[in-house]
Design a protein around this motif. Structure first.
Motif, short mmCIF file in Angstrom:
data_model
loop_
_atom_site.label_atom_id
_atom_site.label_comp_id
_atom_site.label_asym_id
_atom_site.label_seq_id
_atom_site.Cartn_x
_atom_site.Cartn_y
_atom_site.Cartn_z
N GLU A 191 -8.38 1.78 22.85
CA GLU A 191 -9.05 1.21 21.69
C GLU A 191 -8.01 0.67 20.71
N PHE A 192 -8.34 -0.48 20.11
CA PHE A 192 -7.43 -1.05 19.11
C PHE A 192 -8.19 -1.95 18.16
N SER A 193 -7.89 -1.83 16.86
CA SER A 193 -8.45 -2.71 15.84
C SER A 193 -7.30 -3.19 14.96
N TYR A 194 -7.36 -4.43 14.52
CA TYR A 194 -6.34 -4.95 13.62
C TYR A 194 -6.56 -4.37 12.22
N PRO A 233 -13.52 -3.28 16.69
CA PRO A 233 -12.40 -3.13 17.63
C PRO A 233 -12.19 -4.39 18.46
N VAL A 234 -10.92 -4.74 18.67
CA VAL A 234 -10.59 -5.87 19.54
C VAL A 234 -10.59 -5.40 20.99
N ILE A 235 -10.11 -4.19 21.21
CA ILE A 235 -10.17 -3.53 22.53
C ILE A 235 -11.02 -2.28 22.36
N ASP A 236 -12.04 -2.13 23.22
CA ASP A 236 -13.02 -1.08 23.00
C ASP A 236 -13.19 -0.21 24.26
N LYS A 237 -12.54 0.96 24.24
CA LYS A 237 -12.67 1.96 25.32
C LYS A 237 -12.44 1.33 26.70
#
Length: 600
Positions: free
Chosen positions: A359-362, A368-372
């Motif tokens: 997971e990643f959010s700016y 989230p930009v990348i979600d699980k």
């Protein structure tokens, strides 16, 4: 950083800034610093010696009171006075030379310190407004020599003022005390004015950055074409003027206030000085003072006024310089969230990559930009990642290189969590080429060797071989000096097309043999022939390496071992080109649409 107010914390920061200024100045050149200090100290003592000498000379002509050293021959006293003046001029020249050289050396050292700190920071640091404002203010503190220079000037002025007032107190204690008090408002006003000006700079940091943006927009080679074609120059100039004018007007108000206060303080000092002179003249006319005493006192008072001005200006400049260093010290104290200290350094790399619940959010983003995301990429596999703009493709490859730190989940390379790997080792084993590669102002040979600099910088034969085998030698041989042609728009002999820069960047990435190869939109600027050259190079040089490439151009990825379709940070389809076409899903729809667009 909020508006600065005088308090214990600020005084502590100012002291820290001055100590740091001295430390970095001494590191830059201890000898030059010693020269500047010596000159300041000697210059500070000359005025009182010269004033006393003139007083003694006057006493030789007419005096009923014995004055120390007045029995010395007049030619000797005149020679001493001239020698003191000559020494003062010589010391000023030596100090000016030493100060200029020391400022240059200190600025050079500070630039290296700034570059080193900038290179340490995470990519995410440069993507928040607060961090960019801090970096902008830090760049404003480039004169690291400023505080210590002002401190030395102030110290010299204080020594000079102290020695002059000692002489004046000796001659007339009460009048000297009045003049001393009259000079204090000048020092206080100048110091407070430096604080006011700094507060304006802090308040207007974003406005200054915006002015810099409009300047680059109207003068930068990359943007001036669009500005001209869209006829936006007048609009952007207007926006620049509005932003800059607000800053100028606010500063103007402060400067007017400061000027009025300083004018009032100077008039007050001059009135006190006039009163002192009138009192001394009255004493002289009544035979209560010798001419030598009046002459010496007046010379000392005039030099004291000059010293007072020097001290007040030095304190103001020093405070302003120190205030500007505070955000610089804040920036230098910043620590990257992704540490490069320690970590595993495996002897070899196979290239197996796995993601688990990533997971990643700016910063500042609610989504989230990348979600699980969970995924396994076997070693040696050639994987293409596709998806619409903003789907998370480029973010994913930046997470692999640990340019960003994932919020949750893990990434493993050959079974090792990348957080446990040395960051330097990881970067040495990932060759990453972005859609807009850096156009290094360097030779063709250097541009390629930068891919594995420590191994290739002294091996032009290997670099030449790499250029031959990747096919870029086709356009390189037509350049003025071949591989030794200095490329670049600003300082180079010649510049090359965007597609040629792209091929050069891909060759640079292939220079690192034992690494995972990641290409972000590698064919975006390539024609059909260049694209064929690129894939041939990848086939030759990366046959046993894990290759990941992001592309919108679906026709170029058909031969990939595997195609991943990502949408809103999730892998929605996974398979070969044929598999995904048969699925008649997201990828099939994209492929069909692109074929229609190309056939029109």
């Amino acid at each position: 950083m909020s508006v600065v107010k005088i308090n214990k914390a600020l005084l502590k920061d100012l002291r820290k800034a001055v100590v740091w200024s001295y430390t970095i100045t001494r590191q830059a050149s201890g000898k030059l610093l010693a020269s500047v200090i010596t000159c300041f100290l000697l210059e500070a003592l000359i005025p009182v010696a010269f004033t006393a000498t003139i007083g003694i000379i006057v006493a030789k002509f007419k005096s009923t009171t014995k004055i120390p050293f007045s029995d010395q021959p007049l030619p000797l006293l005149m020679g001493i006075a001239i020698a003191l003046l000559a020494l003062e001029l010589i010391l000023k020249e030596i100090r000016a030379f030493s100060r200029t050289r020391l400022a240059e050396e200190t600025a050079f050292l500070l630039q290296k310190v700034l570059f080193k700190q900038t290179s340490r920071m995470d990519l995410v640091f440069f993507e928040t407004k607060e961090s960019l404002n801090l970096l902008f203010r830090a760049a404003g503190g480039k004169s690291a020599f400023g505080p210590i220079q002002c401190a030395l000037s102030c110290a010299g002025g204080l020594i000079q003022l102290g020695s002059l007032f000692s002489l004046m107190f000796y001659l007339s204690p009460l009048m000297a005390f009045y003049l001393f008090l009259a000079g204090l408002p000048l020092i206080i006003i100048r110091c407070l004015s430096s604080l006011q000006k700094f507060n304006i700079d802090v308040k207007r940091t974003e406005g200054k950055r915006l002015s810099g943006y409009y300047t680059s927009l109207l003068t930068g080679s990359a943007s001036v074409t669009s500005t001209k074609l869209l006829n936006l120059a007048a609009e952007m100039i207007g926006r620049f003027e509005t932003t800059a004018r607000e800053i100028i007007q606010e500063k103007q108000k402060i400067l007017i206030t400061i000027t009025l206060k300083l004018t009032a303080a100077i008039i007050f000092y001059l009135l006190i000085l006039l009163s002192v002179i009138s009192w001394l003249a009255n004493k002289f006319e009544n035979g209560m003072l010798e001419a030598a005493v009046i002459v010496a006192f007046l010379l000392a008072s005039f030099r004291a006024l000059k010293s007072n001005t020097q001290i007040s200006k030095s304190l103001a400049s020093g405070a302003e310089s120190a205030l500007r260093i505070i955000p610089l010290l804040e920036f230098l104290s910043e620590e990257p969230k992704i540490s490069d200290e320690g970590g595993l350094c495996p002897e070899s790399l196979n290239g197996n990559i796995s993601f688990k619940d990533l997971e990643f959010s700016y910063p500042g983003s609610l989504h989230p930009v990348i979600d699980k995301l969970s995924l396994e990429i076997p070693a040696g596999q050639k994987v293409a990642i596709v998806g619409r703009n903003g789907a998370g493709k480029t973010t994913l490859i930046k997470l692999i290189a640990r340019l960003y730190e994932a919020d949750n989940g893990t990434i493993h390379i050959d079974g090792n969590n990348i957080k446990d790997l040395s960051l330097r080792w990881l970067h040495d084993h990932i060759a990453l080429c972005f859609q807009r590669p850096v156009q290094f102002e360097a030779t063709v040979q250097e541009n390629i060797a930068f891919g594995d600099w420590h191994k290739l910088k002294d091996d032009p034969v290997k670099v030449q071989k790499l250029a031959d085998e990747t096919g870029i030698i086709g356009f390189v041989k037509d350049l003025p000096s071949g591989m030794d042609t200095h490329l670049g728009r600003l300082y180079g002999e010649v510049t090359i097309s965007t597609g040629q820069w792209q091929l050069l960047a891909i060759t640079r990435a292939l220079a690192r043999k034992d690494s995972i190869l990641i290409l972000d939109e590698p064919t975006a600027s390539l024609d059909a022939e260049a694209e064929k050259t690129m894939f041939h190079a990848i086939k030759c040089f990366a046959s046993d390496r894990t290759v990941i490439f992001v592309s919108h151009k679906l026709s170029t990825i058909r031969k990939a071992d595997r195609i991943l379709v990502i949408d809103e940070g999730i892998i929605v389809e996974d398979g070969t080109h044929d598999d995904l076409i048969l699925m008649e899903g997201y990828y099939s729809s994209m492929f069909e649409q692109q074929n229609k667009d190309y056939s029109k």
